[in-house]
Design a protein around this motif. Structure first.
Motif, PDB file in Angstrom:
ATOM      1  N   ALA B  76       0.771  -1.345  -0.295  1.00 53.18           N
ATOM      2  CA  ALA B  76      -0.056  -0.018   0.105  1.00 53.18           C
ATOM      3  C   ALA B  76       0.720   1.245  -0.063  1.00 53.18           C
ATOM      4  CB  ALA B  76      -0.887   0.120   1.121  1.00 53.18           C
ATOM      5  N   THR B  77       0.332   2.357  -0.448  1.00 56.63           N
ATOM      6  CA  THR B  77       1.113   3.501  -0.796  1.00 56.63           C
ATOM      7  C   THR B  77       0.218   4.729  -0.616  1.00 56.63           C
ATOM      8  OG1 THR B  77       2.819   4.732  -1.938  1.00 56.63           O
ATOM      9  CG2 THR B  77       1.218   3.564  -3.257  1.00 56.63           C
ATOM     10  N   THR B  79       0.877   7.469  -2.331  1.00 56.44           N
ATOM     11  CA  THR B  79       1.085   8.195  -3.716  1.00 56.44           C
ATOM     12  C   THR B  79       0.533   7.455  -4.981  1.00 56.44           C
ATOM     13  OG1 THR B  79       3.117   7.253  -4.165  1.00 56.44           O
ATOM     14  CG2 THR B  79       3.380   9.308  -2.942  1.00 56.44           C
ATOM     15  N   GLY B  80       0.113   8.118  -5.895  1.00 56.95           N
ATOM     16  CA  GLY B  80      -0.433   7.786  -7.025  1.00 56.95           C
ATOM     17  C   GLY B  80      -2.075   7.518  -7.107  1.00 56.95           C
ATOM     18  N   SER B  81      -2.830   6.687  -7.557  1.00 57.22           N
ATOM     19  CA  SER B  81      -4.138   6.621  -7.817  1.00 57.22           C
ATOM     20  C   SER B  81      -4.437   5.117  -8.028  1.00 57.22           C
ATOM     21  CB  SER B  81      -4.710   7.542  -8.511  1.00 57.22           C
ATOM     22  OG  SER B  81      -6.180   7.532  -8.488  1.00 57.22           O
ATOM     23  N   HIS B  84      -1.664  -0.249  -8.311  1.00 63.19           N
ATOM     24  CA  HIS B  84      -0.677  -0.428  -9.178  1.00 63.19           C
ATOM     25  C   HIS B  84      -0.055  -2.089  -9.075  1.00 63.19           C
ATOM     26  CE1 HIS B  84       0.485   3.685  -6.983  1.00 63.19           C
ATOM     27  NE2 HIS B  84      -0.362   3.779  -7.846  1.00 63.19           N
ATOM     28  N   SER B 131      -2.486   0.758 -12.894  1.00 62.70           N
ATOM     29  CA  SER B 131      -1.347   0.937 -13.658  1.00 62.70           C
ATOM     30  C   SER B 131      -0.583  -0.133 -13.420  1.00 62.70           C
ATOM     31  CB  SER B 131      -0.754   2.209 -13.281  1.00 62.70           C
ATOM     32  OG  SER B 131      -0.193   2.218 -11.977  1.00 62.70           O
ATOM     33  N   GLU B 151      -0.463  -3.333  -5.537  1.00 61.04           N
ATOM     34  CA  GLU B 151      -0.252  -2.063  -4.471  1.00 61.04           C
ATOM     35  C   GLU B 151      -1.286  -1.084  -4.535  1.00 61.04           C
ATOM     36  OE1 GLU B 151       4.020   0.566  -3.577  1.00 61.04           O
ATOM     37  OE2 GLU B 151       3.018   1.192  -5.401  1.00 61.04           O
ATOM     38  N   VAL B 156      -8.204   8.835  -6.374  1.00 57.45           N
ATOM     39  CA  VAL B 156      -8.327  10.095  -6.524  1.00 57.45           C
ATOM     40  C   VAL B 156      -9.640  10.335  -7.371  1.00 57.45           C
ATOM     41  CG1 VAL B 156      -7.527  12.102  -7.932  1.00 57.45           C
ATOM     42  CG2 VAL B 156      -5.758  10.474  -6.890  1.00 57.45           C
TER      43      VAL B 156
END
Lengths: 221, 192
Positions: B76-77, B79-81, B84, B131, B151, B156
């Motif tokens: 998990a992060t 950043t991004g949306s 991944h 992504s 991930e 968003v």
């Protein structure tokens, strides 16, 4: 006692010897002071070499370089052209180019935000060992020494960490095509991961990063 | 199926929001995925089931010993949306009797890419942005199974989706259901 002092006779030869020795002492002291000053100057010159490279870059004519700027939202790299002054030394050139990329990371409208003042401590080059060089000779390994501050500021995650590495590799390869492999250090030391995910123990193949003119999907490795 | 919740113990992973750590989120998602797969009649080997330190080499060893049809590592992060999906950046090779430990995954990269495509389709069907990428993340390169790192990033807000943090339980359930559906499809393909 006074009589005994009066009887002390200093010969002419002793006087000459005394002044000669005094002269030798003064000369040696002057020589040692000069040596110390020279050593101090040399150390200062070494310590100031990095700003000197940047100062040299600031005075040379600007050149167009291509930076591959990451975008966290769509996992892509976008080619951006910038005009920057580059120093003559190749190692310093690579450092200045990568610092420009880090500057793009910390821009207010950055698509890969990172709050870091300076990201690259050093870049140096090694020849790719024979048998590993797929370019037929002349391939180089760029060893990028990242600052500890960059590793601390790097957002943790597979995507953000991989994008940082990919953008540096693509940027180096685009501007210095002889660079076919890239290895990363942090504060001059090998490290397992950049910020908990992307592997820094391996040497990456820079030439395997896809570089279409507009954007590169993050999976370019 | 083999499911691994990344990080654990002193390896906290990313810091996601105030006081939320990646190691806790991955453990929660892995537990949810395990029960969802069980409900679909799929056996699951979970590598990390508590907040403990596990070496990458031990994780790979457990996964390889289980000989699963698919291996998933949950990350998990902040950043991004969306989600991944990452597969190994190793160049695909053919399977040999003995493979170097550091590059054992190279013989499974083609399968991993197929599994990634299956999960991608399921997530797209659930209208979750995806992504795809290739990365070098331990212990992925030492695994001898179709391996994908999933991930989860915040969602968003867009024209289809509303903004949701990684900690949102309904968002996690949406992702877990889609991944479970993909794994069920993968299992039936794998059996044939």
């Amino acid at each position: 006692m006074a009589q005994r002092l009066e009887t002390v006779v200093v010969s002419k030869a002793q006087k000459y010897l005394f002044f000669l020795m005094l002269l030798v002492c003064v000369t040696m002291a002057a020589f040692l002071i000069r040596l110390r000053n020279r050593a101090q100057d040399r150390l200062q010159e070494q310590a100031m070499s990095a700003p000197a490279e940047i100062a040299e870059a600031a005075t040379s004519a600007p050149k167009t370089v291509t930076l591959y700027v990451p975008n966290d939202l769509d996992d892509s790299l976008t080619a951006v052209e910038r005009k920057i002054s580059l120093p003559g030394d190749r190692n310093a050139q690579a450092r200045v180019i990568l610092e420009s990329l880090v500057e793009a990371y910390r821009a207010p409208d950055s698509t890969h935000p990172m709050e870091v003042a300076s990201g690259i401590d050093d870049v140096y080059f090694l020849s790719v060992p024979q048998g590993q060089d797929t370019t037929g000779g002349g391939g180089q390994i760029a060893v990028v020494d990242l600052s500890g501050a960059l590793a601390t500021a790097q957002p943790s995650g597979i995507e953000p960490e991989t994008l940082t590495l990919l953008s540096m590799m693509a940027t180096l390869h685009a501007n210095l095509p002889a660079v076919t492999q890239v290895h990363f250090l942090v504060d001059g030391q090998p490290r397992e991961t950049l910020a908990g995910h992307a592997d820094l123990t391996r040497t990456y193949l820079a030439s395997e990063v896809d570089r279409p003119s507009a954007a590169v999907p993050g999976g370019g490795l | 199926m083999v499911v691994d919740a990344a990080h654990g113990g002193s390896d906290t992973g990313a810091r996601i929001g105030d006081g939320v750590l990646e190691k806790d989120i991955t453990l929660g998602i892995a537990a949810r995925l395990r029960s969802t797969l069980h409900a679909r009649g799929i056996d699951v080997v979970t590598i990390r089931t508590a907040d403990v330190n596990l070496l990458a080499v031990d994780r790979a060893q457990t996964a390889n010993h289980a000989q699963g049809a698919a291996c998933l590592t949950i990350h998990a992060t902040a950043t991004g949306s969306g989600v991944h999906l990452y597969t190994s950046s190793l160049t695909p090779t053919t399977n040999a009797r003995f493979m170097p430990w550091q590059t054992a995954q190279s013989a499974y990269v083609t399968q991993s890419l197929k599994l990634e495509s299956e999960i991608d389709s399921a997530l797209a069907h659930a209208e979750i942005p995806v992504s795809l990428g290739r990365a070098s993340v331990a212990p992925m390169d030492s695994m001898t199974c179709a391996e994908v790192a999933v991930e989860m990033a915040p969602l968003v807000g867009g024209h289809v989706t509303g903004a949701k943090p990684v900690t949102d339980v309904s968002y996690q359930k949406q992702v877990v259901d889609a991944v479970a559906a993909a794994l069920e499809q993968w299992r039936s393909d794998w059996r044939q």
